[in-house]
Design a protein around this motif. Structure first.
Motif, PDB file in Angstrom:
ATOM      1  N   TRP A   4       0.640  -1.075   0.066  1.00  0.00           N
ATOM      2  CA  TRP A   4      -0.025   0.020   0.118  1.00  0.00           C
ATOM      3  C   TRP A   4       0.886   1.020   0.000  1.00  0.00           C
ATOM      4  O   TRP A   4       1.968   1.137   0.422  1.00  0.00           O
ATOM      5  N   GLY A   5       0.496   2.188  -0.725  1.00  0.00           N
ATOM      6  CA  GLY A   5       0.987   3.654  -0.516  1.00  0.00           C
ATOM      7  C   GLY A   5       0.390   4.405   0.737  1.00  0.00           C
ATOM      8  O   GLY A   5      -0.607   3.721   1.423  1.00  0.00           O
ATOM      9  N   ARG A   6       0.953   5.633   0.872  1.00  0.00           N
ATOM     10  CA  ARG A   6       0.325   6.327   1.862  1.00  0.00           C
ATOM     11  C   ARG A   6      -0.930   7.033   1.625  1.00  0.00           C
ATOM     12  O   ARG A   6      -1.518   7.681   2.704  1.00  0.00           O
ATOM     13  N   GLY A   7      -1.238   6.972   0.582  1.00  0.00           N
ATOM     14  CA  GLY A   7      -2.316   7.793   0.150  1.00  0.00           C
ATOM     15  C   GLY A   7      -2.187   9.070  -0.278  1.00  0.00           C
ATOM     16  O   GLY A   7      -1.092   9.814  -0.009  1.00  0.00           O
ATOM     17  N   THR A   8      -3.160   9.693  -1.149  1.00  0.00           N
ATOM     18  CA  THR A   8      -3.164  11.331  -1.481  1.00  0.00           C
ATOM     19  C   THR A   8      -4.860  11.714  -1.310  1.00  0.00           C
ATOM     20  O   THR A   8      -5.639  11.130  -1.494  1.00  0.00           O
ATOM     21  N   GLN A   9      -4.929  12.621  -0.771  1.00  0.00           N
ATOM     22  CA  GLN A   9      -6.219  13.578  -0.515  1.00  0.00           C
ATOM     23  C   GLN A   9      -6.532  13.988  -1.843  1.00  0.00           C
ATOM     24  O   GLN A   9      -6.192  14.782  -2.436  1.00  0.00           O
ATOM     25  N   VAL A  10      -7.835  13.653  -2.153  1.00  0.00           N
ATOM     26  CA  VAL A  10      -8.675  14.617  -3.060  1.00  0.00           C
ATOM     27  C   VAL A  10      -9.993  15.008  -2.519  1.00  0.00           C
ATOM     28  O   VAL A  10     -10.801  14.389  -1.792  1.00  0.00           O
ATOM     29  N   THR A  11      -9.902  16.384  -2.759  1.00  0.00           N
ATOM     30  CA  THR A  11     -11.053  16.991  -1.855  1.00  0.00           C
ATOM     31  C   THR A  11     -11.922  17.829  -3.135  1.00  0.00           C
ATOM     32  O   THR A  11     -11.410  18.283  -3.981  1.00  0.00           O
ATOM     33  N   VAL A  12     -13.222  17.314  -3.122  1.00  0.00           N
ATOM     34  CA  VAL A  12     -13.981  17.819  -4.143  1.00  0.00           C
ATOM     35  C   VAL A  12     -15.223  18.871  -3.536  1.00  0.00           C
ATOM     36  O   VAL A  12     -15.893  18.486  -2.499  1.00  0.00           O
ATOM     37  N   SER A  13     -14.997  20.269  -3.939  1.00  0.00           N
ATOM     38  CA  SER A  13     -16.107  21.040  -3.455  1.00  0.00           C
ATOM     39  C   SER A  13     -17.283  21.247  -4.325  1.00  0.00           C
ATOM     40  O   SER A  13     -17.023  21.341  -5.713  1.00  0.00           O
ATOM     41  N   SER A  14     -18.335  21.480  -3.588  1.00  0.00           N
ATOM     42  CA  SER A  14     -19.656  21.687  -4.300  1.00  0.00           C
ATOM     43  C   SER A  14     -19.893  23.194  -4.726  1.00  0.00           C
ATOM     44  O   SER A  14     -19.275  23.985  -4.196  1.00  0.00           O
TER      45      SER A  14
END
Length: 130
Positions: free
Chosen positions: A120-130
């Motif tokens: 597993w990787g450490r992850g990356t954040q995806v933030t979706v704003s409405s």
């Protein structure tokens, strides 16, 4: 030792697009790999988003089918997730994962089940704003 490093996360407006990348290293010729993208939102369980087996066949969660595309580069060491028409419910930390199988088996498929993946990787954040 296999290492996976994600990149490409960030903030995007709903309806927009983003592409995630995952660079893998430490692969050996004794193994073949299935790779996948998973995501986890706060307070929710980790869920499979998209996966690609060792033959290159992709599969997707119903929630992203038709909007996300998983692919690998020709060398097989970089995994991508193209995300289009993003929705607020896509907001999560995205993880790259790899399942290793012995090369003599000639096929490897982890599917969308996280417990079938051992790297597993450490992850990356995806933030979706409405």
């Amino acid at each position: 030792q296999v290492q996976l490093v994600e990149s490409g996360g960030g903030s995007v407006q709903a309806g927009g697009s983003s592409r995630l990348s995952c660079i893998g290293s430490g692969f050996t010729s004794k193994e073949i790999f299935s790779m996948g993208w998973f995501r986890q939102a706060p307070g929710k369980e980790r869920e499979g988003v998209a996966a690609i087996d060792s033959d290159g066949k992709p599969r997707y969660a119903n929630s992203v089918k038709g909007r996300f595309t998983i692919s690998k580069d020709s060398g097989g060491n970089t995994l991508y997730l193209q995300m289009n028409r993003l929705k607020p419910e896509d907001d999560a930390t995205y993880y790259c994962a790899a399942r290793a199988c012995p090369a003599w088996g000639k096929f490897c498929d982890g599917g969308l089940l996280s417990d079938r993946y051992m790297h597993w990787g450490r992850g990356t954040q995806v933030t979706v704003s409405s």
